[in-house]
Design a protein around this motif. Sequence first.
Motif, PDB file in Angstrom:
ATOM      1  N   ALA A 169      -2.102  -4.580   2.838  1.00 46.77           N
ATOM      2  CA  ALA A 169      -2.946  -5.643   2.255  1.00 46.77           C
ATOM      3  C   ALA A 169      -4.425  -5.253   2.268  1.00 46.77           C
ATOM      4  O   ALA A 169      -5.169  -5.626   1.362  1.00 46.77           O
ATOM      5  CB  ALA A 169      -2.741  -6.949   3.021  1.00 46.77           C
ATOM      6  N   ARG A 173      -6.715  -5.207  -0.995  1.00 44.15           N
ATOM      7  CA  ARG A 173      -7.884  -6.102  -1.138  1.00 44.15           C
ATOM      8  C   ARG A 173      -9.117  -5.316  -1.568  1.00 44.15           C
ATOM      9  O   ARG A 173      -9.890  -5.741  -2.421  1.00 44.15           O
ATOM     10  CB  ARG A 173      -8.177  -6.812   0.191  1.00 44.15           C
ATOM     11  N   LEU A 236       3.197  -5.581  -2.033  1.00 47.20           N
ATOM     12  CA  LEU A 236       2.969  -6.486  -0.891  1.00 47.20           C
ATOM     13  C   LEU A 236       4.265  -7.188  -0.503  1.00 47.20           C
ATOM     14  O   LEU A 236       4.582  -7.337   0.675  1.00 47.20           O
ATOM     15  CB  LEU A 236       1.911  -7.538  -1.267  1.00 47.20           C
TER      16      LEU A 236
END
Length: 244
Positions: A169, A173, A236
């Motif tokens: 993650a 991001r 994800l």
Amino acid sequence: MSSVLVSPLTPETTLGELVATRPLLARLFERLGIDYCCGGKQTLAAACARRGLDVTTTIALLDSAGAALAAGPAEVDAAAMGLAELADHIETTHHTYLKAELPRLVEMAGHIAGKHGWRDARLPELAATVRTLAAEMTDHMRKEEVILFPLVRQIETGAADGFPGGSIANPIRQMESEHESAGRLTARLRELTDGFTPNADACNTHRALLAGLAEFESDLHRHVHKENNVLFPRALKLAAAQPA
Ligand SMILES: [Fe+2]
Ligand SMILES: [Fe+2]
């Protein structure tokens, strides 16, 4: 760009006419070593003779490149692809295009700012924005190719045994925030060029630059869509389903 109303190419077509009506073909001239900017009044026949190229073959090449551009890029069904397959596709299509195209856009924007910046104060900012965007995108693609995409491929095969520095993650991001920056800079390019529209007196290099930037914007939107909306959410989800 529409090619519907554009008259067919002949040996007597001038380079200036050709780039004015089909600015993306300027890329081919660069590859063939033909100067379409200062040499815009030359006919195709004269330009080919000067470079030792066969004019009929060159016209066939320009016609087929023009037809491919008019048809648009062959789009894939990203949602139907495996994760590794999609990462490979993004690298071989969008990253390969950008690595070839960004230096050309930087060079043309710098050339135009140097030549015409005195009469259009937006051109130096345009050149600086293209330079920033090219540097950011080059760094961004390197991170995807070296860090994130290999991890995505491992996740798909179940071979990812942890990721130093946290979960997938975090790099995702980071990539999403870099996409936002690229989107903002590209929107600024659009503002600075009135939607990539050339003035009536724009020179051939300026037209080629604007056409190249419009194509860059369209490619960026498709590229980022495949990553933000398909590759990243699926990676994800798969990572979340794997044992820690
Ligand atoms: Fe990418
Ligand atoms: Fe990306």
